[in-house]
Write a protein that holds these residues in place. Structure first.
Motif, PDB file in Angstrom:
ATOM      1  N   ALA A 282       1.081  10.989   5.720  1.00 38.61           N
ATOM      2  CA  ALA A 282      -0.145  11.053   6.516  1.00 38.61           C
ATOM      3  C   ALA A 282      -1.357  10.946   5.612  1.00 38.61           C
ATOM      4  N   GLU A 283      -2.443  10.445   6.175  1.00 37.40           N
ATOM      5  CA  GLU A 283      -3.720  10.419   5.460  1.00 37.40           C
ATOM      6  C   GLU A 283      -4.372  11.784   5.649  1.00 37.40           C
ATOM      7  N   VAL A 284      -4.702  12.429   4.540  1.00 41.64           N
ATOM      8  CA  VAL A 284      -5.269  13.779   4.620  1.00 41.64           C
ATOM      9  C   VAL A 284      -6.627  13.826   3.925  1.00 41.64           C
ATOM     10  N   GLY A 285      -7.404  14.840   4.303  1.00 41.36           N
ATOM     11  CA  GLY A 285      -8.703  15.053   3.660  1.00 41.36           C
ATOM     12  C   GLY A 285      -9.843  14.412   4.411  1.00 41.36           C
ATOM     13  N   GLU A 286     -11.027  14.932   4.177  1.00 34.64           N
ATOM     14  CA  GLU A 286     -12.237  14.381   4.774  1.00 34.64           C
ATOM     15  C   GLU A 286     -13.210  13.956   3.682  1.00 34.64           C
ATOM     16  N   ILE A 287     -13.577  14.887   2.805  1.00 34.41           N
ATOM     17  CA  ILE A 287     -14.476  14.547   1.694  1.00 34.41           C
ATOM     18  C   ILE A 287     -13.746  13.685   0.671  1.00 34.41           C
ATOM     19  N   LYS A 288     -12.520  14.055   0.342  1.00 33.61           N
ATOM     20  CA  LYS A 288     -11.664  13.259  -0.551  1.00 33.61           C
ATOM     21  C   LYS A 288     -10.384  12.941   0.200  1.00 33.61           C
ATOM     22  N   ARG A 289     -10.161  11.665   0.468  1.00 30.94           N
ATOM     23  CA  ARG A 289      -9.001  11.267   1.248  1.00 30.94           C
ATOM     24  C   ARG A 289      -7.902  10.715   0.352  1.00 30.94           C
ATOM     25  N   GLU A 290      -6.672  10.939   0.782  1.00 26.33           N
ATOM     26  CA  GLU A 290      -5.534  10.360   0.083  1.00 26.33           C
ATOM     27  C   GLU A 290      -4.346  10.323   1.027  1.00 26.33           C
ATOM     28  N   ILE A 291      -3.336   9.542   0.648  1.00 27.34           N
ATOM     29  CA  ILE A 291      -2.104   9.487   1.408  1.00 27.34           C
ATOM     30  C   ILE A 291      -1.158  10.516   0.812  1.00 27.34           C
ATOM     31  N   ALA A 292      -0.692  11.444   1.644  1.00 27.72           N
ATOM     32  CA  ALA A 292       0.141  12.547   1.159  1.00 27.72           C
ATOM     33  C   ALA A 292       1.506  12.525   1.840  1.00 27.72           C
ATOM     34  N   TYR A 293       2.519  12.960   1.081  1.00 33.45           N
ATOM     35  CA  TYR A 293       3.881  13.059   1.599  1.00 33.45           C
ATOM     36  C   TYR A 293       4.261  14.540   1.704  1.00 33.45           C
ATOM     37  N   HIS A 294       4.928  14.884   2.793  1.00 34.14           N
ATOM     38  CA  HIS A 294       5.361  16.264   3.006  1.00 34.14           C
ATOM     39  C   HIS A 294       6.832  16.272   3.408  1.00 34.14           C
ATOM     40  N   GLY A 295       7.527  17.327   3.036  1.00 32.90           N
ATOM     41  CA  GLY A 295       8.907  17.460   3.492  1.00 32.90           C
ATOM     42  C   GLY A 295       9.826  18.059   2.447  1.00 32.90           C
ATOM     43  N   ASP A 296      11.007  18.412   2.900  1.00 36.37           N
ATOM     44  CA  ASP A 296      11.997  19.068   2.051  1.00 36.37           C
ATOM     45  C   ASP A 296      12.473  18.155   0.926  1.00 36.37           C
ATOM     46  N   THR A 297      12.435  16.836   1.149  1.00 39.79           N
ATOM     47  CA  THR A 297      12.882  15.886   0.122  1.00 39.79           C
ATOM     48  C   THR A 297      12.087  16.056  -1.168  1.00 39.79           C
ATOM     49  N   ILE A 298      10.781  16.208  -1.026  1.00 38.71           N
ATOM     50  CA  ILE A 298       9.920  16.363  -2.200  1.00 38.71           C
ATOM     51  C   ILE A 298      10.214  17.680  -2.907  1.00 38.71           C
ATOM     52  N   ASN A 299      10.333  18.739  -2.129  1.00 39.20           N
ATOM     53  CA  ASN A 299      10.619  20.046  -2.725  1.00 39.20           C
ATOM     54  C   ASN A 299      11.949  20.048  -3.472  1.00 39.20           C
ATOM     55  N   THR A 300      12.951  19.373  -2.886  1.00 38.89           N
ATOM     56  CA  THR A 300      14.272  19.316  -3.513  1.00 38.89           C
ATOM     57  C   THR A 300      14.227  18.549  -4.829  1.00 38.89           C
ATOM     58  N   ALA A 301      13.504  17.425  -4.849  1.00 36.62           N
ATOM     59  CA  ALA A 301      13.378  16.648  -6.088  1.00 36.62           C
ATOM     60  C   ALA A 301      12.739  17.481  -7.189  1.00 36.62           C
ATOM     61  N   ALA A 302      11.725  18.254  -6.829  1.00 36.01           N
ATOM     62  CA  ALA A 302      11.053  19.120  -7.807  1.00 36.01           C
ATOM     63  C   ALA A 302      11.995  20.206  -8.315  1.00 36.01           C
ATOM     64  N   ARG A 303      12.796  20.770  -7.424  1.00 30.02           N
ATOM     65  CA  ARG A 303      13.742  21.824  -7.814  1.00 30.02           C
ATOM     66  C   ARG A 303      14.845  21.265  -8.721  1.00 30.02           C
ATOM     67  N   ILE A 304      15.288  20.049  -8.431  1.00 27.41           N
ATOM     68  CA  ILE A 304      16.324  19.418  -9.266  1.00 27.41           C
ATOM     69  C   ILE A 304      15.795  19.208 -10.682  1.00 27.41           C
ATOM     70  N   GLN A 305      14.540  18.749 -10.767  1.00 31.34           N
ATOM     71  CA  GLN A 305      13.942  18.548 -12.092  1.00 31.34           C
ATOM     72  C   GLN A 305      13.867  19.859 -12.865  1.00 31.34           C
ATOM     73  N   ALA A 306      13.644  20.951 -12.166  1.00 29.25           N
ATOM     74  CA  ALA A 306      13.564  22.260 -12.821  1.00 29.25           C
ATOM     75  C   ALA A 306      14.901  22.697 -13.416  1.00 29.25           C
ATOM     76  N   GLN A 307      16.002  22.088 -12.960  1.00 30.09           N
ATOM     77  CA  GLN A 307      17.330  22.438 -13.468  1.00 30.09           C
ATOM     78  C   GLN A 307      17.668  21.722 -14.790  1.00 30.09           C
ATOM     79  N   CYS A 308      16.812  20.795 -15.218  1.00 29.78           N
ATOM     80  CA  CYS A 308      17.081  20.036 -16.448  1.00 29.78           C
ATOM     81  C   CYS A 308      17.205  20.965 -17.663  1.00 29.78           C
TER      82      CYS A 308
END
Length: 354
Positions: A282-308
């Motif tokens: 989704a496009e988020v923000g008003e003063i500063k806009r950007e395209i953002a991704y949300h969901g468990d997929t992102i959180n899981t990828a971050a957690r996997i990287q933490a296991q390195c």
């Protein structure tokens, strides 16, 4: 092949843009001149010739400008400001059209043996006709470079998506995410100091551009961490690109080992976690806009990287990624086990790839 494809794509884009630009130039030049032509009883044949000339000029200059733009954007500039890059790029378009005018007159006089009076060439510049064209090319070139740099800021292709309002309403997409993080970043930061450490990050994230050759999009930078993503809907998407992108970046750093060791006294090393699945975009923000991704997929990828660090591996991926990889690739894939990732209720099987 990839260079050739991107070159032709740049050429094609500039031919379209500059053909339209010179059509606009001709329109602005001729608009409101209908009454003048009627009074002077000028034949419309002269106008037709000018339109044909402007169209040909757009095609030829589009090819020349496209070639210039391709090599200009491949040139590795030293650290200069956003504005200077745009200005230098626009100036280049003016220089190209100036040289084109000179070469065109020379060609007609020497190659085609046309009888061109030197006074005609002189008057073309003195009268201001040439300078109007050169300034017009500078302004259009400035606009093109500005849009190019803004597109880089948002990520290739995202500017057009934002302008079209594609993600104004949240949508679901299937994507792969990779979280890249520098090893021992806290220790390195303390050793180098804030300024040198920031310069190190700048150099690393400049070198990370090699992942674009593997169809990766750089989603965001967070401190010393970079997040890459791939759309599974992309016609060129292959899961192997996600693995190749990581090792292309690692190789790039290794190839520049002398630079890093000389400048910072170390060779930076990055660890990565990869996972695929459904996310909301989704496009988020008003003063500063950007395209953002949300969901468990992102959180899981971050957690996997933490296991390195736990498994002393540089690259860990989820089972979803492994089962979609081409088995013919020369990779050493090792199952690390089923782990409970922080913040999750379900266990997930992870693998290392070397």
């Amino acid at each position: 092949m990839k260079i050739r494809k991107s070159y032709y794509k740049t050429i094609g884009k500039h031919i379209i843009v500059w053909t339209l630009a010179f059509a606009l130039f001709n329109f602005l030049r001729e608009y409101g001149q209908e009454i003048v032509r009627d009074v002077k009883e000028v034949d419309d044949f002269d106008l037709t010739k000018r339109i044909i000339f402007q169209t040909l000029l757009g095609l030829v200059s589009g090819f020349l400008f496209g070639t210039y733009a391709y090599w200009f954007h491949r040139f590795k500039f030293p650290k200069i400001s956003f504005g200077k890059v745009i200005f230098i790029g626009a100036l280049g378009y003016s220089l190209v059209i100036f040289l084109f005018i000179i070469i065109a007159f020379w060609s007609f006089a020497n190659v085609f043996k046309a009888d061109i009076d030197p006074e005609v060439v002189k008057n073309y510049f003195v009268s201001g006709q040439a300078w109007v064209l050169i300034i017009f090319c500078f302004l259009i070139g400035f606009l093109i470079e500005f849009v190019e740099e803004i597109d880089k800021k948002f990520g290739p292709g995202n500017l057009l998506k934002m302008l079209s309002g594609k993600f104004y309403r949240p949508k679901q997409e299937e994507r792969v995410f990779m979280f890249l993080d520098m090893r021992s970043s806290t220790t390195v930061a303390e050793w180098l100091g804030h300024i040198r450490y920031s310069k190190l990050i700048q150099d690393c994230f400049k070198d990370i551009s090699v992942v674009v050759a593997h169809n990766a999009q750089i989603y965001q930078y967070v401190g010393d961490e970079a997040v890459l993503t791939w759309s599974k809907k992309s016609k060129n998407f292959r899961y192997k690109d996600c693995i190749d992108a990581y090792y292309a970046f690692a190789k790039r750093l290794e190839d520049r080992k002398e630079h890093y060791c000389k400048k910072y006294g170390l060779l930076p090393e990055f660890k990565a976690g990869v996972h695929s699945g459904i996310v909301t975009v989704a496009e988020v923000g008003e003063i500063k806009r950007e395209i953002a991704y949300h969901g468990d997929t992102i959180n899981t990828a971050a957690r996997i990287q933490a296991q390195c660090n736990t498994y002393k591996e540089n690259l860990l991926v989820s089972e979803d990624v492994v089962k979609n990889l081409d088995s013919e690739q020369d990779w050493d894939i090792e199952e690390k086990g089923i782990v409970m990732l922080k913040g999750k209720t379900n266990k997930i099987k992870i693998y290392s790839i070397n």
